[in-house]
Design a protein around this motif. Sequence first.
Motif, mmCIF file in Angstrom:
data_model
loop_
_atom_site.group_PDB
_atom_site.id
_atom_site.type_symbol
_atom_site.label_atom_id
_atom_site.label_comp_id
_atom_site.label_asym_id
_atom_site.label_seq_id
_atom_site.Cartn_x
_atom_site.Cartn_y
_atom_site.Cartn_z
ATOM 1 N N VAL A 1 0.849 -1.193 0.000
ATOM 2 C CA VAL A 1 0.000 0.000 0.000
ATOM 3 C C VAL A 1 0.885 1.243 0.000
ATOM 4 N N TYR A 2 0.697 2.072 -1.000
ATOM 5 C CA TYR A 2 1.430 3.336 -1.118
ATOM 6 C C TYR A 2 0.637 4.424 -0.401
ATOM 7 N N ASN A 3 1.253 5.023 0.609
ATOM 8 C CA ASN A 3 0.611 6.079 1.393
ATOM 9 C C ASN A 3 1.157 7.432 0.937
ATOM 10 N N PRO A 4 0.349 8.248 0.250
ATOM 11 C CA PRO A 4 0.865 9.509 -0.289
ATOM 12 C C PRO A 4 1.246 10.517 0.780
ATOM 13 N N HIS A 5 0.880 10.251 2.020
ATOM 14 C CA HIS A 5 1.182 11.189 3.103
ATOM 15 C C HIS A 5 2.482 10.851 3.820
ATOM 16 N N LYS A 6 3.181 9.819 3.335
ATOM 17 C CA LYS A 6 4.455 9.442 3.920
ATOM 18 C C LYS A 6 5.559 9.565 2.866
ATOM 19 N N PRO A 7 6.788 9.919 3.274
ATOM 20 C CA PRO A 7 7.901 9.984 2.311
ATOM 21 C C PRO A 7 8.078 8.642 1.608
ATOM 22 N N GLY A 8 8.187 8.696 0.282
ATOM 23 C CA GLY A 8 8.348 7.471 -0.488
ATOM 24 C C GLY A 8 7.155 6.548 -0.411
ATOM 25 N N GLY A 9 6.013 7.102 -0.005
ATOM 26 C CA GLY A 9 4.813 6.276 0.119
ATOM 27 C C GLY A 9 4.854 5.347 1.314
ATOM 28 N N GLY A 10 5.863 5.533 2.180
ATOM 29 C CA GLY A 10 5.994 4.654 3.328
ATOM 30 C C GLY A 10 6.561 3.289 2.974
ATOM 31 N N LEU A 11 7.159 3.179 1.772
ATOM 32 C CA LEU A 11 7.678 1.898 1.288
ATOM 33 C C LEU A 11 9.149 2.028 0.905
ATOM 34 N N THR A 12 9.865 0.940 1.056
ATOM 35 C CA THR A 12 11.258 0.923 0.600
ATOM 36 C C THR A 12 11.303 0.583 -0.881
ATOM 37 N N ALA A 13 12.428 0.892 -1.512
ATOM 38 C CA ALA A 13 12.600 0.548 -2.921
ATOM 39 C C ALA A 13 12.496 -0.969 -3.115
ATOM 40 N N GLU A 14 12.979 -1.711 -2.143
ATOM 41 C CA GLU A 14 12.920 -3.173 -2.232
ATOM 42 C C GLU A 14 11.475 -3.667 -2.191
ATOM 43 N N GLN A 15 10.667 -3.080 -1.320
ATOM 44 C CA GLN A 15 9.256 -3.466 -1.254
ATOM 45 C C GLN A 15 8.542 -3.174 -2.573
ATOM 46 N N LEU A 16 8.849 -2.049 -3.179
ATOM 47 C CA LEU A 16 8.242 -1.696 -4.458
ATOM 48 C C LEU A 16 8.685 -2.658 -5.553
ATOM 49 N N ARG A 17 9.961 -3.030 -5.531
ATOM 50 C CA ARG A 17 10.467 -3.945 -6.565
ATOM 51 C C ARG A 17 9.867 -5.340 -6.423
ATOM 52 N N ASP A 18 9.589 -5.767 -5.186
ATOM 53 C CA ASP A 18 9.054 -7.109 -4.952
ATOM 54 C C ASP A 18 7.548 -7.203 -5.209
ATOM 55 N N ALA A 19 6.862 -6.080 -5.172
ATOM 56 C CA ALA A 19 5.399 -6.087 -5.258
ATOM 57 C C ALA A 19 4.904 -6.302 -6.681
ATOM 58 N N LYS A 20 3.759 -6.936 -6.790
ATOM 59 C CA LYS A 20 3.041 -7.044 -8.059
ATOM 60 C C LYS A 20 1.953 -5.974 -8.158
ATOM 61 N N MET A 21 1.287 -5.730 -7.031
ATOM 62 C CA MET A 21 0.215 -4.738 -6.965
ATOM 63 C C MET A 21 0.619 -3.624 -6.001
ATOM 64 N N ILE A 22 0.770 -2.404 -6.525
ATOM 65 C CA ILE A 22 1.038 -1.239 -5.689
ATOM 66 C C ILE A 22 -0.302 -0.520 -5.530
ATOM 67 N N LEU A 23 -0.876 -0.642 -4.359
ATOM 68 C CA LEU A 23 -2.223 -0.144 -4.097
ATOM 69 C C LEU A 23 -2.163 1.242 -3.472
ATOM 70 N N TRP A 24 -2.937 2.153 -4.024
ATOM 71 C CA TRP A 24 -3.012 3.495 -3.455
ATOM 72 C C TRP A 24 -3.785 3.428 -2.142
ATOM 73 N N ARG A 25 -3.385 4.207 -1.166
ATOM 74 C CA ARG A 25 -4.079 4.197 0.126
ATOM 75 C C ARG A 25 -5.340 5.064 0.045
ATOM 76 N N GLY A 26 -6.370 4.493 -0.557
ATOM 77 C CA GLY A 26 -7.661 5.159 -0.648
ATOM 78 C C GLY A 26 -8.759 4.156 -0.372
ATOM 79 N N HIS A 27 -9.942 4.662 -0.076
ATOM 80 C CA HIS A 27 -11.061 3.762 0.206
ATOM 81 C C HIS A 27 -12.374 4.527 0.105
ATOM 82 N N CYS A 28 -13.461 3.774 0.031
ATOM 83 C CA CYS A 28 -14.800 4.360 0.041
ATOM 84 C C CYS A 28 -15.245 4.520 1.486
ATOM 85 N N SER A 29 -15.714 5.697 1.838
ATOM 86 C CA SER A 29 -16.114 5.964 3.219
ATOM 87 C C SER A 29 -17.322 5.147 3.646
ATOM 88 N N VAL A 30 -18.162 4.768 2.703
ATOM 89 C CA VAL A 30 -19.334 3.944 3.021
ATOM 90 C C VAL A 30 -18.943 2.473 3.102
#
Length: 401
Positions: free
Chosen positions: A234-263
């Motif tokens: 999960v990439y968090n736009p409110h944290k530096p680098g999305g709160g992820l290391t370069a290694e975590q990004l390289r290992d991931a298949k799905m980089i999910l934006w930190r968003g959701h439906c309030s309902v």
Amino acid sequence: MRVVTTAQSPADSVTLDVQPTPLALLLLGREADPRSERGVECPGDLPSPSDPDLVERARAAKERLGDKVFVLGHHYQRDEVIQFADVTGDSFKLARDAAARPDAEYIVFCGVHFMAESADILTTDDQKVVLPDLAAGCSMADMATAEQVAECWDVLTEAGIAEQVVPVSYMNSSADIKAFTGKHGGTICTSSNAKRALEWAFEQGEKILFLPDQHLGRNTAVRDMGFSLDDCVVYNPHKPGGGLTAEQLRDAKMILWRGHCSVHGRFSLESVEDVRARIPGVNVLVHPECKHEVVAAADHVGSTEHIIQTLEAAPAGSKWAIGTELNLVRRLANRFAAENKEIVFLDKTVCFCSTMNRIDLPHLVWTLESLADGKLVNRIEVDRETEQFAKLALERMLALP
């Protein structure tokens, strides 16, 4: 720049330099951003909500407009508004319905801002898309701004993986995000075709950046496509680098934006367990915007249209707990009551979509009467460049097999 002083006593006071973000100011009501899903105030004087003639006024104004107006009503709208819709449906179905009516001069979209933007993108230049209340936005769409997504792409570039990443954006996103997706070779998806969109994207690249709803992206990848939860970060736009290391990004298949439906995000595993205890034999049917543990515990999962079709096909006397917006659940419960189908809201606490509910009968009456008097109000118009790339992303979705 604001100076904020925090202190328990003069001796231990600390002075902080705080720069309020544009979003923070918007939330505080100190700024207005016409491009934001949170919208701006509507001009003009609305009729009183207690006016007993509102229904007749809406009907009369719509009759005066005749074929010049085409009213779209999203499933989550209030009953008082939906009764005046020429067609009802989910966001993408309605945008396509609008495009199929090129003779209608005015498209009145009873939904939220990103939906009206999509309708403007897909309709002709001569048609004018109108949103009865400009403050009818979408909290999920607000969770990904163009600036944040551009910064995310820089992070992916620095990690050396941007060329491997294909963006896939949910329909529930701003025109700016759709345009970013189109520029970077990606596509749009709906909750009903998300699997096909992800399959297409993995044919184009090795990784996906899924915007802006993390739950739909995770549920589609894990539940429908066999990925593991470890394949998702999960990439968090409110944290530096999305709160992820370069290694975590390289290992991931799905980089999910930190968003959701309030309902949909409010439903919990406890909600599912509670309704099963209260209503023996109940079928739990939820939207894929719900959290992964809720989807995993449900009996059925699907888009808004799938939910409606499932209940239409359900046997008389069956029992259903539905995890989606309350206006629709209540409407379905009333519709199928004669067939003895018991339909309840999944959560004990009532929850409407607050931004959908901003469009009420006074706003609709004001809009229709203004248009009937020759006054164009609350037009939603996407600029040419944004429209060009957003339409490219939408066309890629339309071309999916």
